[in-house]
Design a protein around this motif. Sequence first.
Motif, short mmCIF file in Angstrom:
data_model
loop_
_atom_site.label_atom_id
_atom_site.label_comp_id
_atom_site.label_asym_id
_atom_site.label_seq_id
_atom_site.Cartn_x
_atom_site.Cartn_y
_atom_site.Cartn_z
N LEU A 1 17.33 12.19 -13.91
CA LEU A 1 16.67 13.15 -14.79
C LEU A 1 16.35 12.53 -16.14
CD1 LEU A 1 18.73 16.37 -13.93
CD2 LEU A 1 16.40 15.81 -13.21
N MET A 2 17.21 11.63 -16.61
CA MET A 2 16.92 10.91 -17.86
C MET A 2 15.72 9.99 -17.70
SD MET A 2 20.66 9.96 -19.44
CE MET A 2 19.90 9.12 -20.84
N VAL A 3 15.61 9.34 -16.56
CA VAL A 3 14.46 8.47 -16.30
C VAL A 3 13.17 9.27 -16.39
CG1 VAL A 3 13.26 7.17 -14.49
CG2 VAL A 3 15.70 6.78 -14.90
N ILE A 4 13.18 10.45 -15.78
CA ILE A 4 11.99 11.30 -15.81
C ILE A 4 11.73 11.84 -17.21
CG2 ILE A 4 10.95 13.42 -14.91
CD1 ILE A 4 12.70 12.97 -12.36
N GLY A 5 12.80 12.37 -17.85
CA GLY A 5 12.65 13.01 -19.15
C GLY A 5 12.27 12.06 -20.27
N ILE A 6 12.77 10.83 -20.24
CA ILE A 6 12.46 9.85 -21.28
C ILE A 6 11.22 9.03 -20.91
CG2 ILE A 6 13.31 7.78 -22.48
CD1 ILE A 6 16.13 8.97 -22.24
N GLY A 7 11.14 8.65 -19.64
CA GLY A 7 10.01 7.82 -19.21
C GLY A 7 8.67 8.50 -19.36
N VAL A 8 8.65 9.85 -19.29
CA VAL A 8 7.38 10.57 -19.37
C VAL A 8 6.70 10.34 -20.72
CG1 VAL A 8 8.37 12.72 -20.28
CG2 VAL A 8 6.31 12.80 -18.87
N PHE A 9 7.47 10.04 -21.77
CA PHE A 9 6.89 9.81 -23.09
C PHE A 9 6.28 8.41 -23.23
CE2 PHE A 9 10.07 13.15 -23.84
CZ PHE A 9 9.27 14.12 -24.44
N TYR A 10 6.52 7.57 -22.24
CA TYR A 10 6.00 6.20 -22.29
C TYR A 10 4.92 5.97 -21.22
CZ TYR A 10 9.82 5.18 -25.47
OH TYR A 10 10.68 5.18 -26.55
N ILE A 11 4.44 7.05 -20.64
CA ILE A 11 3.38 6.94 -19.64
C ILE A 11 2.06 6.63 -20.31
CG2 ILE A 11 1.97 8.25 -18.01
CD1 ILE A 11 4.46 9.72 -17.13
N ASN A 12 1.37 5.66 -19.77
CA ASN A 12 0.01 5.34 -20.21
C ASN A 12 -0.93 5.75 -19.07
OD1 ASN A 12 -2.41 4.31 -21.05
ND2 ASN A 12 -1.73 2.16 -21.14
N PRO A 13 -1.66 6.84 -19.24
CA PRO A 13 -2.52 7.33 -18.14
C PRO A 13 -3.47 6.28 -17.59
CG PRO A 13 -2.39 8.96 -19.90
CD PRO A 13 -1.74 7.70 -20.42
N ALA A 14 -3.79 5.27 -18.41
CA ALA A 14 -4.70 4.21 -17.94
C ALA A 14 -4.09 3.45 -16.76
CB ALA A 14 -5.01 3.25 -19.08
N ASN A 15 -2.75 3.44 -16.66
CA ASN A 15 -2.08 2.74 -15.56
C ASN A 15 -2.27 3.46 -14.23
OD1 ASN A 15 -1.08 0.68 -17.21
ND2 ASN A 15 0.79 1.83 -17.71
N TRP A 16 -2.72 4.70 -14.28
CA TRP A 16 -2.96 5.45 -13.04
C TRP A 16 -4.38 5.23 -12.51
CZ3 TRP A 16 -0.50 10.51 -15.31
CH2 TRP A 16 0.89 10.44 -15.18
N HIS A 17 -5.13 4.36 -13.15
CA HIS A 17 -6.50 4.08 -12.72
C HIS A 17 -6.65 2.59 -12.41
CE1 HIS A 17 -7.69 8.13 -13.98
NE2 HIS A 17 -7.03 7.91 -15.12
N PRO A 18 -7.10 2.23 -11.22
CA PRO A 18 -7.40 3.13 -10.12
C PRO A 18 -6.14 3.73 -9.50
CG PRO A 18 -7.56 0.87 -9.38
CD PRO A 18 -7.31 0.81 -10.87
N PHE A 19 -6.26 4.95 -9.04
CA PHE A 19 -5.10 5.66 -8.50
C PHE A 19 -4.63 5.07 -7.18
CE2 PHE A 19 -3.11 9.22 -6.16
CZ PHE A 19 -2.09 9.54 -7.07
N ALA A 20 -5.58 4.65 -6.38
CA ALA A 20 -5.23 4.06 -5.07
C ALA A 20 -5.92 2.70 -4.92
CB ALA A 20 -5.63 5.00 -3.93
N PRO A 21 -5.42 1.67 -5.60
CA PRO A 21 -6.08 0.36 -5.56
C PRO A 21 -6.13 -0.26 -4.16
CG PRO A 21 -3.91 0.19 -6.56
CD PRO A 21 -4.20 1.64 -6.42
N PHE A 22 -5.22 0.17 -3.28
CA PHE A 22 -5.19 -0.37 -1.92
C PHE A 22 -5.79 0.62 -0.91
CE2 PHE A 22 -1.53 -2.18 -4.21
CZ PHE A 22 -1.83 -3.53 -4.12
N GLY A 23 -6.33 1.74 -1.40
CA GLY A 23 -6.94 2.72 -0.52
C GLY A 23 -5.97 3.83 -0.14
N TYR A 24 -6.51 4.84 0.54
CA TYR A 24 -5.71 6.02 0.90
C TYR A 24 -5.23 5.99 2.34
CZ TYR A 24 -7.08 8.28 -3.46
OH TYR A 24 -7.25 8.59 -4.79
N THR A 25 -5.55 4.94 3.08
CA THR A 25 -5.17 4.94 4.50
C THR A 25 -4.13 3.85 4.76
OG1 THR A 25 -7.15 3.63 4.95
CG2 THR A 25 -7.28 6.00 5.32
N GLY A 26 -4.52 2.80 5.47
CA GLY A 26 -3.54 1.78 5.85
C GLY A 26 -2.88 2.15 7.16
N ILE A 27 -3.68 2.57 8.12
CA ILE A 27 -3.18 2.99 9.43
C ILE A 27 -3.49 1.89 10.45
CG2 ILE A 27 -3.33 4.71 11.27
CD1 ILE A 27 -4.24 6.72 9.14
#
Length: 535
Positions: free
Chosen positions: A214-240
């Motif tokens: 819970l500390m990881v989530i509660g503290i880490g959320v303040f250090y999130i850089n939304p730019a790191n979520w782009h691209p959201f799926a760099p390897f694609g959405y499948t892989g089957i």
Amino acid sequence: MANQLWARKPLSLLLEEMVGDHRLRRVLGPVQLSALGVGAIIGTGIFILTGEAAHDRTGPALMLSFVVAGFACVFAALCYAEFASMVPVAGSAYTYAYATLGELFAWIIGWDLILEYAVGSATVAHGWSAHFQEFIPLFGLDKYLPFVLSRGPFDYCVTVSNGCPHTGFIATGAYFDLPAILITFILTVILVKGIKESASFNAVMVGIKLVIVLMVIGIGVFYINPANWHPFAPFGYTGISFFGHTLFGETAATGQPIGMFAGAAIIFFAYIGFDSVSVHSEEAKRPARDVPIGIITSLIVCTILYIAVSAVLTGMVPTNLIDKNAGVVKAFEYVHLPWMQYLVAAGAMTGITSVLLVMMLSQPRVMLALARDGLVPKAFFGAIHPKFRTPWKSTILTGLFVASMAGFLPLTLLAEMTNIGTLFAFVIVCAAVLVMRKTNPNANRPFRAPFVPLTPILGILTCLLLMFSLPAENWWRLIIWLLIGFVIYFAYGRKHSVMKHYLEHEISTHGISPGGALATDIDLKDPGSPENKGD
């Protein structure tokens, strides 16, 4: 012989085995069972496999991978809960398969569970060592652990990155992983001492671990850089893939499928905790109520936490910089929070210890179920310590096996070897629910899985989809492992099977043919029902 292979075990025979010297103590309530489930699920998945999967296969889409894996788990969990309440003895999927699908299928799934728990335990021990080595520099103790004793002699790389100059196997220059071996031996001693002490020890560790998460989530959320979520799926959405041949999505240089589904197939390993709860049905105070509560509660709590930690991790660190062995710990080093780095390392060690405890607790109990049925030597695997009431011989053997694998094999290889066994076990349990509802519609079911046949069918389909998203070598390892199991069964188990002698006795006593009712039917009615009174 043929009828013995398909003979299903009567519930009356299962319950008889709980009487006398081979009975385990009923000491676990719903809180302890839920803690066992949470202890098994949270640990390796959050602290290790998130980094491994995000770096090599999914990127930020790891959040969706956990959603997919969680959905598959929900269906299997409901099926597990139904059977755990019907057949409250040790053995988990093995026992359920014996009561529904026959001896041969029971042996297959029991042998598969040994692979799941033993190799899974080695994976977790490897992860514990990685976080231990992240933690000890705080006290200047890292100088006492030479490099040659800090890891196995080789590693396996899916992609080229820091520490991976090329894909495939690489030499590390080390001899073996000493911390992984030592923690395995310490927990083996604890487990030999007794289940009650083990469960209490585990409950304390789970509490500490949840606070850290819970500390990881509660503290880490303040250090999130939304730019790191782009691209959201760099390897694609499948892989089957199908037996190593990619059907949808991209392929890594090693030939392995990569993408959101491929990530779900890899991190599914982290969900095996809930089925370990059902292994301890025989030790539950009120199994019909407590085991379903323990399974479903632990699954819901852990799935939510997995998704939250995945969002924080991939938001804090760019995908290509996520550390594979200690991703969450290294994330706080990346944002220059050393106090959280060491705190998380300590929490991760606690969490991973609880996972290792539960998995090593479950393994000998599957062997105990096999021994009770005569499929493996009862004198060794069925031996219960006269004082501690634990399967002490098989616990010690498990410790030796786990320590050997954890000390020499790399994390990626160990994790993938476990996944195929986990998913295969879930497929069998979901299929068994369909069989039981058809063959024994009036059986006593203290807990009923909802929306049957839809729930087990969806469980089978989702688990098979993830199985076919695993690299081809996993299938070959499973096939080789099962072939070894067949050799043991036909050379020893079939000849010493309790069911074989039971059927021979009933046939000779009552004159029932080998294909008669005793060979195929099981008695799962309520013991207090009119049909069973006077039996």
